[in-house]
Design a protein around this motif. Structure first.
Motif, short mmCIF file in Angstrom:
data_model
loop_
_atom_site.label_atom_id
_atom_site.label_comp_id
_atom_site.label_asym_id
_atom_site.label_seq_id
_atom_site.Cartn_x
_atom_site.Cartn_y
_atom_site.Cartn_z
N LYS C 153 4.23 -10.14 -1.22
CA LYS C 153 4.50 -9.82 -2.62
C LYS C 153 4.51 -11.09 -3.47
N ARG C 154 5.21 -12.12 -2.98
CA ARG C 154 5.29 -13.37 -3.75
C ARG C 154 3.95 -14.11 -3.74
N VAL C 276 16.97 -10.30 5.49
CA VAL C 276 16.75 -9.66 4.19
C VAL C 276 16.09 -8.29 4.37
N PRO C 277 16.87 -7.33 4.88
CA PRO C 277 16.28 -6.01 5.15
C PRO C 277 15.68 -5.37 3.90
N GLU C 278 16.21 -5.77 2.72
CA GLU C 278 15.70 -5.13 1.50
C GLU C 278 14.30 -5.63 1.14
N GLN C 279 13.80 -6.66 1.85
CA GLN C 279 12.43 -7.12 1.58
C GLN C 279 11.41 -6.49 2.54
N ALA C 280 11.82 -5.45 3.26
CA ALA C 280 10.87 -4.73 4.12
C ALA C 280 9.74 -4.22 3.25
N GLY C 281 8.53 -4.41 3.71
CA GLY C 281 7.39 -4.01 2.90
C GLY C 281 6.79 -5.17 2.13
N SER C 360 7.25 -4.48 8.12
CA SER C 360 5.91 -4.53 7.54
C SER C 360 5.22 -3.17 7.58
N PRO C 361 5.87 -2.14 7.04
CA PRO C 361 5.26 -0.80 7.14
C PRO C 361 3.92 -0.71 6.41
N GLN C 362 3.72 -1.65 5.46
CA GLN C 362 2.48 -1.59 4.66
C GLN C 362 1.29 -2.15 5.40
N GLN C 363 1.55 -2.90 6.50
CA GLN C 363 0.45 -3.59 7.18
C GLN C 363 -0.02 -2.74 8.37
N ALA C 364 -1.01 -1.89 8.11
CA ALA C 364 -1.44 -0.93 9.12
C ALA C 364 -2.01 -1.61 10.37
N ASP C 365 -2.62 -2.80 10.18
CA ASP C 365 -3.24 -3.47 11.34
C ASP C 365 -2.31 -4.49 11.97
N TYR C 366 -1.00 -4.34 11.77
CA TYR C 366 -0.02 -5.32 12.27
C TYR C 366 -0.23 -5.64 13.75
#
Lengths: 316, 298, 433
Positions: C153-154, C276-281, C360-366
């Motif tokens: 995000k950053r 920082v669990p709130e930065q998941a994603g 990293s739920p957004q990273q499908a190819d993790y």
């Protein structure tokens, strides 16, 4: 150091020896549990530590993966400890730390004890409990919470200094570090020492203050001229504890270490001992350094007691 | 030795009569200094309580003294951690500190009484040895104690932490000072003349007089054992036997690849400080008695 | 009568001592006649419980009792002491870099005769972490191939591209500082021995090598010095912050989005999620930057093996347990569900069927990224018998260099000296490389 010269103990102890022959076995029975435990858990381990200090872990057997095994190496460990700059420099830092921690712990403990005993203060019960409470906080937690209060981003003190345009205070680096580490020890130790001095203050006959008060002495004058000299023995006792505590300082810098780059693993002697024993797996070297430290502590204590006796009581 | 002997003893010869003093008007400056000291000591404790209400996210993102919203969640997580390990650690601490300090107080009182009230061959040697014991750093002994415990097959057991904490040179030393001060020889002699055995004289006559001193020794031992870290850290390797200090430390010192559980450690610290403070508040009343009450009532 | 009560009371006060005999340390227990065996197991981390439970369910005759004896440092120190006291558990988790110290310390037993089947389950690079001088001392459990965890995000906000080389990484660090002076692309952590070692190995360093009877130590070789100079430059220019990791200070910066990436290993994302669990994603995984464009070399940072101790009276069952939890589908499944990256090939294959982890739920190819990274690991990295000494010397030397703004290269030389001196003192044949 001879107990028989004791002013308080002398006459009473002699009275207890009134009828010899009737109870020669009783004191030994009273002492038995303590003595057995003392021998098993202090004397034997000390002996073992001394034995270990003469040994070393050396590779036996050939090959790059030969096993390290314990063998006798004489006084090598003592030579290593006494020539180790890490170990010796620790004593220098110990001195810097002690110069801050010991007088402040004692001074604050004395001031608080006198204030608790003075007639001109209120909120005593609250203050006494509050000042003693840090003693109940485990060292691991004390350093963690002070860490939060020291580190620039999490410290509320930074918020104040930054609002004043002063930037942040580097609590955990440079020479400020000594004050920061000492502060944790002072915070945790003032209450305990205060109680010792306060208990002693409570024992001063009220007549002594009253007489001084009738002579027109102020509370401050009474405190300095009447009370302090009378509790000198208690102050010597706390000084001794503070000094021993200083020589054995270990917990505060160890738990602060991960938070700063300024504290090495050999910051104070006991940390070097711990590193050698646990991190470097050199128990014999740690044992030798421990023996040196214990002997040093003993000597310093004896010297301090001698000096104190001469100064405060003139009975040496 | 006079410096140490008389450290606490003036109390006996000179009763303190606080209520008899004329109440004076409280002055602002001395009271302010005292209260300032109290605040200095309380602020970090207050921080532990405030921080324990913060959720893991809030802990590092909100103002240090701003209360958070996660107290209940933190408590739930704390008591759920490792199938209720925190509760187990608390019970362990209670066992180590509770049983250990009761036994230690008894052993110390008996030894201190013997050293103060009897003359016998070897007394001075014993006393000096015990004084020497006060000066030894605990860290020096922890590992030899571990190796010896292993030799008798006790390393890792409750005994390995409990037994070494029973012997307290400082406790014995304090008890000796108290016994010198608080138990008049005349009283001991009188009991003997009445035909009481040595044990009965100790139990029925001396012990009540020593009680305030024993409370102090108990309290110091309890707090010391409750906060003891190194001995259980070295002795124990099963987290089910950890006391609170080692348990809380284990939350902070995780292996690489696992974050330190700051939130749990802090809320755990808050919970573990509370009973100690309660005990201090409760035992406070005994300090008010000082030693005088014990000494004079006799 | 009274005398007797006195004696009894004295005896009661010494009660503790008389009770000694009633309590025994409860390490491993078994019945000699082939009945059920109970093994003790020291391990840390969230993955252990599930793996042990899976084993216990499948093996009623050999039950395992797991104990958390502390993280890597505490646990290995205790293993050495316990071994000298002949009191060690049957099985224990040991980090790869401390395994040689466990061998020369007499902790880890040679399990070559039980472990030959397991070898096929691991890449040669991974297997080289547990095989020394032709003998096998452990079964690999998890691996930590180097990787870059970054705040996607950053990165997007500041317009930073994910760097693929360390040169690009330096440029990106400058760009981050320029765009937001309060933020830093990464932190140089002077106490992170493992991280520095991994970067040096990636650059081609071989800190310990064995040739016949002789050890060669080259902690300040050219590759390592190059890595030291690289970070010194970034630190001196103020482009990256130099401070310890995972302190309240660092965590607060992380929470404020001021630390944008962490070049570490596959596990880094999980650690960040713990802070920082709130930065998941927000966080994603990328391959670690390379020293040379076009390379794909990846070293290990962290990771551990399971060893059977010399104290164990059930070495065969213990070795079977060590192999099973780390190679069976049940063991791997338990491991993956706890977020640990398996060392075994089957286990790694199994991750591909899993969802991306919680941070990293957004990273499908993790997991695909993870597998690609771990297939490129530098083979045959070997550790010496006193990595503990190197680690402790490294921390002090680099902390000192950062505090006093002195040379990182000199700090490396200090570490080298300390390590060689320690090996000589112990009696190893050693030369400086």
């Amino acid at each position: 150091m001879s107990p028989t010269t004791a002013t308080a103990a002398g006459p009473r102890a002699r009275a207890g020896a009134g009828r010899p022959g009737r109870r020669p076995v009783a004191p030994y029975l009273f002492l038995a549990p303590a003595l057995v435990l003392f021998v098993v858990f202090l004397l034997v381990p000390i002996g073992y530590a001394v034995y270990l200090s003469l040994r070393g872990l050396r590779v036996s057997g050939a090959g790059p993966f030969g096993r390290r095994e314990e063998t006798f190496i004489g006084l090598d460990n003592y030579v290593t400890a006494l020539t180790s700059t890490d170990f010796l420099e620790g004593f220098g830092r110990l001195l810097a730390y002690g110069v801050i921690a010991v007088p402040l712990t004692l001074g604050l403990a004395l001031v608080f004890a006198l204030l608790l005993d003075a007639t001109t203060t209120t909120a005593k019960r609250f203050s006494r409990t509050a000042i003693f409470i840090p003693y109940a906080v485990p060292g691991v937690i004390a350093s963690l919470l002070w860490g939060f209060l020291y580190l620039p981003t999490t410290s509320p003190i930074s918020d104040v200094t930054q609002a004043l345009g002063l930037g942040t205070i580097p609590f955990l680096s440079g020479s400020t570090l000594y004050g920061s580490v000492a502060n944790i020890a002072i915070w945790g130790g003032v209450g305990f020492n205060m109680i010792i001095i306060y208990t002693s203050l409570r024992g001063i006959p009220a007549e002594l203050h009253e007489a001084a008060r009738l002579d027109g002495a102020s509370e401050l004058q009474i405190a300095v001229r009447v009370k302090v000299p009378l509790v000198a023995p208690a102050i010597v006792l706390t000084a001794l504890f503070a000094l021993i505590g200083t020589l054995q300082v270990y917990g505060e810098p160890t738990t602060l270490r991960p938070m700063t780059t300024s504290i090495s693993q050999t910051w104070v002697p006991l940390m070097t001992i711990y590193r050698d024993a646990f991190t470097r797996d050199d128990l014999p070297l740690a044992a030798a350094a421990s023996v040196l430290l214990a002997v040093g502590t003993l000597l310093v204590s004896v010297v301090l007691l001698r000096l104190a006796q001469r100064r405060a009581f003139g009975d040496a | 030795m006079s410096a140490l002997d008389s450290a606490v003893s003036p109390v006996v010869t000179a009763p303190h009569r606080a209520p008899a003093r004329p109440p004076r008007q409280a002055k602002v400056v001395p009271t302010a200094i005292l209260v300032l000291g109290a605040v200095y000591c309380l602020v970090p404790v207050a921080w532990v309580l405030v921080a324990s209400s913060k959720s893991p996210g809030e802990l590092f993102s909100t103002f240090t003294f701003a209360p958070g919203t996660g107290l209940l969640d933190n408590l739930r997580a704390l008591f759920a951690y490792g199938d209720g390990q925190f509760l187990l650690w608390s019970l362990n601490s209670l066992v180590y500190a509770g049983i250990g300090s009761v036994l230690s107080t008894l052993v110390s009182t008996m030894a201190g009484y013997a050293l103060a009230k009897y003359r016998f061959p070897g007394r001075d040697a014993v006393f000096l040895a015990i004084l020497g014991g006060v000066l030894l750093p605990g860290i020096t002994l922890a590992i030899p104690q571990y190796l010896l415990m292993t030799k008798i097959g006790l390393a890792g057991s409750y005994w390995s932490v409990l037994l070494p904490s029973i012997i307290s040179p400082f406790g014995i030393y304090l008890c000796r000072v108290y016994a010198l001060a608080a138990v008049p020889d005349e009283v001991v002699e009188a009991a003997r003349i009445d035909g009481a055995s040595e044990w009965r004289t100790f139990r029925a006559v001396a012990l009540p007089m020593l009680l305030p001193g024993m409370v102090t020794v108990f309290m110091l031992q309890f707090v010391g054992a409750w906060n003891n870290f190194l001995l259980p850290f070295v002795m124990l390797s099963d987290e089910r036997r950890y006391p609170l200090t080692v348990g809380l430390y284990s939350l902070l010192a995780k292996g690489s690849g696992e974050p330190a559980l700051y939130t749990l450690a802090i809320v755990g610290a808050a919970v573990s400080i509370v009973p100690l403070i309660a005990m201090l508040l409760f035992l406070q009343r005994f300090w008010r008695m000082d030693l005088i009450s014990g000494g004079l009532k006799g | 009568m009274r005398r007797r009560t006195f004696a009894a009371a004295t005896a009661a006060a010494g009660l503790a001592l008389t009770l000694n005999a009633c309590s025994k340390g409860d390490s491993s227990s078994s019945s000699e006649d082939g009945g059920p065996v109970t093994l003790t197991y020291w391990g840390w981390g969230t993955a252990q419980d599930g793996m042990v439970a899976a084993w216990n369910e499948a093996h009623p005759d050999v039950q395992v009792r797991k104990t958390d004896a502390g993280g890597s440092t505490e646990s290995s120190a205790k293993l050495l002491t316990a071994t000298r006291a002949k009191n060690a558990p049957d099985v224990a988790v040991v980090q790869y870099d401390t395994l040689p110290a466990m061998i020369v310390g007499g902790v880890a037993a040679d399990i070559s005769s039980f472990a030959s089947d397991a070898k096929a389950q691991f890449t040669p690079g991974v297997w080289s972490q547990v095989e020394f001088d032709g003998a096998v001392y452990g079964i690999p459990q998890d691996v930590g191939p180097q990787a870059l965890a970054y705040n996607q995000k950053r990165f997007t906000e500041l317009g930073i591209a994910v760097p693929t080389t360390w040169a690009e990484f330096a440029t990106a660090a400058e760009a981050v500082r320029a765009a937001d002076p309060g933020s830093t692309l990464a932190t140089f952590a002077p106490a992170e021995f493992g991280g520095f070692a991994a970067m040096a190995q990636q650059a081609g360093a071989q800190w310990w090598t064995v040739d016949g009877e002789k050890w060669t130590v080259s902690i300040d070789d050219a590759a390592s010095r190059e890595v030291a100079a690289y970070w010194q430059d970034l630190v001196d220019r103020g482009v990256v912050d130099a401070e310890p990791l995972l302190t309240p200070e660092w965590n607060a910066k992380l929470a404020a989005g001021k630390v944008l990436s962490w070049p570490a290993a596959l596990w880094a994302n999980g650690v960040i999620n713990g802070v920082v669990p709130e930065q998941a994603g927000d966080w994603a995984l990328a391959p670690v930057p390379q020293w040379k464009a076009g390379d794909s070399a990846v070293s290990f940072q962290g990771g551990s093996a399971v060893v059977v101790t010399t104290s164990s009276k059930h070495a065969e069952q213990a070795a079977e347990f060590a192999a099973w939890i780390n190679t069976s589908p049940e063991g791997s499944a338990a491991q993956i569900s706890a977020g640990q990256y398996p060392a075994s090939l089957d286990g790694q294959e199994l991750t591909l069927k899993s969802d991306p982890p919680v941070q990293s739920p957004q990273q499908a190819d993790y997991w695909q990224v993870a597998q690609r990274i771990s297939s490129n690991t530098v083979p045959e990295v070997s550790w010496g018998p006193n990595v503990n000494v190197a680690n402790s010397a490294f921390q002090d030397a680099f902390n000192d260099a950062v505090t006093n703004r002195t040379s990182f290269i000199d700090a490396l030389a200090t570490v080298q000296e300390a390590v060689v001196a320690d090996m000589e003192k112990s009696g190893f044949t050693v030369s400086a490389g």
